[in-house]
Design a protein around this motif. Structure first.
Motif, PDB file in Angstrom:
ATOM      1  N   GLY A 166       0.847  -1.178   0.000  1.00  0.00           N
ATOM      2  CA  GLY A 166       0.000   0.000   0.000  1.00  0.00           C
ATOM      3  C   GLY A 166       0.889   1.237   0.000  1.00  0.00           C
ATOM      4  O   GLY A 166       2.019   1.216   0.517  1.00  0.00           O
ATOM      5  N   VAL A 167       0.413   2.325  -0.555  1.00  0.00           N
ATOM      6  CA  VAL A 167       1.247   3.510  -0.729  1.00  0.00           C
ATOM      7  C   VAL A 167       1.748   4.057   0.608  1.00  0.00           C
ATOM      8  O   VAL A 167       2.860   4.594   0.691  1.00  0.00           O
ATOM      9  CB  VAL A 167       0.483   4.592  -1.521  1.00  0.00           C
ATOM     10  CG1 VAL A 167      -0.724   5.121  -0.746  1.00  0.00           C
ATOM     11  CG2 VAL A 167       1.413   5.737  -1.898  1.00  0.00           C
ATOM     12  N   GLY A 168       0.941   3.911   1.674  1.00  0.00           N
ATOM     13  CA  GLY A 168       1.386   4.393   2.975  1.00  0.00           C
ATOM     14  C   GLY A 168       2.587   3.632   3.479  1.00  0.00           C
ATOM     15  O   GLY A 168       3.563   4.213   3.964  1.00  0.00           O
ATOM     16  N   ASP A 169       2.565   2.303   3.362  1.00  0.00           N
ATOM     17  CA  ASP A 169       3.703   1.492   3.782  1.00  0.00           C
ATOM     18  C   ASP A 169       4.892   1.722   2.855  1.00  0.00           C
ATOM     19  O   ASP A 169       6.044   1.782   3.304  1.00  0.00           O
ATOM     20  CB  ASP A 169       3.312   0.012   3.784  1.00  0.00           C
ATOM     21  CG  ASP A 169       4.190  -0.825   4.714  1.00  0.00           C
ATOM     22  OD1 ASP A 169       4.729  -0.263   5.679  1.00  0.00           O
ATOM     23  OD2 ASP A 169       4.327  -2.038   4.471  1.00  0.00           O
ATOM     24  N   ALA A 170       4.621   1.865   1.560  1.00  0.00           N
ATOM     25  CA  ALA A 170       5.686   2.119   0.593  1.00  0.00           C
ATOM     26  C   ALA A 170       6.406   3.430   0.883  1.00  0.00           C
ATOM     27  O   ALA A 170       7.611   3.563   0.635  1.00  0.00           O
ATOM     28  CB  ALA A 170       5.115   2.140  -0.821  1.00  0.00           C
TER      29      ALA A 170
END
Length: 508
Positions: A166-170
């Motif tokens: 997910g973009v947040g984790d990325a």
């Protein structure tokens, strides 16, 4: 319809099963603890798998006790975990080195070099910094690396066979821009690595997805890994795996600009969704994103509740009182303490702290002969210490950047005792703090919501949360009390002195 959210936190793996209205149907958990082995903070890959299975087994039992039924089919599943860290995998998805958690600060030098190269803050716990360190150290496994990922990304690959984030984790792996890794900075990183890896960095990092997108499906092997009894069918939709920061934002309905949240556990971090990027780079400050890719400024502190937990355990052993009851009793007792803790100061550092420049922690309590050393002041000092470093991090840039957050939403176990830590956090940040009735559910519940959103993504996430999850939620809002703000500011002056002593302890 039922949805499963699993979060691998620092002290426990938690699973939450919900319906389409985000009502909790069942919960499960597995307690674990990181270990300091050969100079790194880690969890074994075997325990990651066995803990995941034990958590799900506990959830199944809870579901059966409440409904009398068995879980055979789940509509959508989401996995979240502590952000950052470093997991290097070969082409068969086998780990090449021990898992390095966010607590590992051994890539400080490399992080500083990348920060200068990118003109973008890269903390030592970020995946890119650890990868750079492995390259500079000429790690024996470099030629075999096929994927570099986070804990959430690794577990997601075990369940789905897909390497995505997910973009947040990325955004805790590498800087993100426009919903994907920043391509210009990736090019700079590749040049810096100078062909010392078998693939480009872009190929090594997992594909980035936004909330609501399909991230694969539960495979037969994934179902078998989760459910030792073999009852769970494969085929469940998998949503993008996220970090605990992203699930905290979802669990507290703080994904809109000018909203913020604070997640308090073994570590503590504040998230503030920005209207525009920061104008400068600040030490100890991360720039990450919401699960939909909006910019977020994050202040992350490695130390929060561990020392409080240790003292409560000690008092429990001495008094023979149940720990859960003791937490409530001691937290409420702290309200009888003085606003500045009577001169008592606690340094809660069990590990290093980037914001204050501490490389290794030594917790301690200090007071002068003139201090009012009472139990109430002692406990209050411990609770203040949980938020003191967070305050220092936010104070370093909020005024300069003219950021004004309307209110913070707080979640985590510290806020289960009504009004206590909520009041202290409001004073620390000098901003109203709201706690929802779901505050104790935390990230696993937020991950279940993201799983449900992947199956029903017609609305933007912000509107989905407002209309389908939090429409009837009750908030308990505490505004900062003037005297408590003054008291916390005085305490912070003493805390800064304690940091100087902490640096001496490390040298001794």
């Amino acid at each position: 319809m039922i949805f499963l959210g699993i979060e691998l936190g620092s002290t426990r793996i938690k699973g939450v099963l919900t319906d389409e209205k985000a009502k909790v149907l069942a919960q499960g958990a597995y307690e674990w603890e990181n270990k300091f082995i050969d100079g790194i903070w880690t969890y074994s890959f075997d325990e990651i798998k066995s803990g995941l299975r034990a958590c799900y087994s506990s959830l199944k039992e809870d579901y059966k006790s409440k409904t009398g039924g068995n879980i055979t089919e789940i509509n959508a599943i989401g996995v979240s975990a502590m952000m950052h860290g470093f997991i290097a995998l070969d082409s068969r998805n086998k780990p090449l080195a021990p898992f390095k958690t966010w607590r590992c600060g051994d890539a400080e030098k490399e992080a500083n070099q990348l920060t200068k190269l990118f003109n973008f803050p890269i903390p030592a716990r970020w995946t890119a910094a650890h990868l750079y360190k492995a390259v500079k150290d000429k790690a024996s496994y470099l030629a075999e690396i096929n994927t570099v990922t986070t804990l959430a990304g690794y577990v997601h690959s075990l369940l789905s066979g897909k390497h995505v984030l997910g973009v947040g984790d990325a955004s805790g792996v590498f800087p993100v821009s426009g919903g994907n890794y920043d391509l210009k900075l990736l090019e700079k990183f590749n040049k810096q690595l100078n062909g010392k890896l078998s693939k480009s960095v872009y190929e090594l990092f997992p594909k980035v997805l936004l909330a609501g997108q399909c991230a694969g499906y539960l495979t037969a092997n994934g179902a078998k890994l989760l459910d030792k009894d073999g009852d769970l069918q494969s085929g469940a939709l998998m949503c993008p795996p996220e970090g605990d920061a992203g699930t905290g934002m979802v669990a507290t309905n703080s994904v809109k600009p000018l909203t913020g949240n604070v997640s308090a556990g073994t570590s503590v971090f504040s998230m503030a969704v920005l209207e525009k990027p920061l104008t400068a780079v600040y030490d100890g400050v991360d720039v990450v994103t919401t699960p939909t890719g909006s910019p977020v400024v994050m202040v992350h502190c490695n130390n929060c509740s561990s020392e409080i937990n240790a003292w409560v355990q000690l008092f429990s052993e001495a008094c023979g009182v149940d720990k859960n009851k003791l937490y409530t009793k001691l937290f409420n007792l702290s309200l009888e303490g003085e606003e500045d803790c009577g001169g008592v100061v606690a340094c809660n550092y069990n590990s290093g702290e980037n914001i204050t420049g501490i490389t290794s922690g030594t917790p301690f309590v200090a007071h002068t002969a003139e201090s009012n050393f009472t139990l109430a002041n002692f406990i209050r000092a411990q609770l203040y210490s949980a938020f003191a470093t967070l305050k220092l991090g936010n104070d370093s840039f909020f005024k300069k950047e003219k950021i004004k957050i309307e209110k913070y939403y707080a979640h985590g176990g510290l806020f289960k005792t009504e009004g206590v830590c909520q009041q202290y956090l409001a004073a620390a940040l000098n901003t109203p703090v709201a706690v929802m009735t779901t505050a104790g559910e935390g990230g696993a519940w937020g991950m279940a919501i993201l799983a449900a959103y992947a199956a029903d993504n017609e609305l933007p996430l912000e509107q989905y949360l407002e209309s389908k999850v939090f429409a009837k939620s009750k908030l308990k809002i505490v505004t900062p009390a003037v005297e408590t703000v003054k008291g916390f500011n005085l305490y912070t002056k003493n805390f800064k002195k304690a940091i100087k002593a902490e640096k001496v302890f490390y040298k001794v």
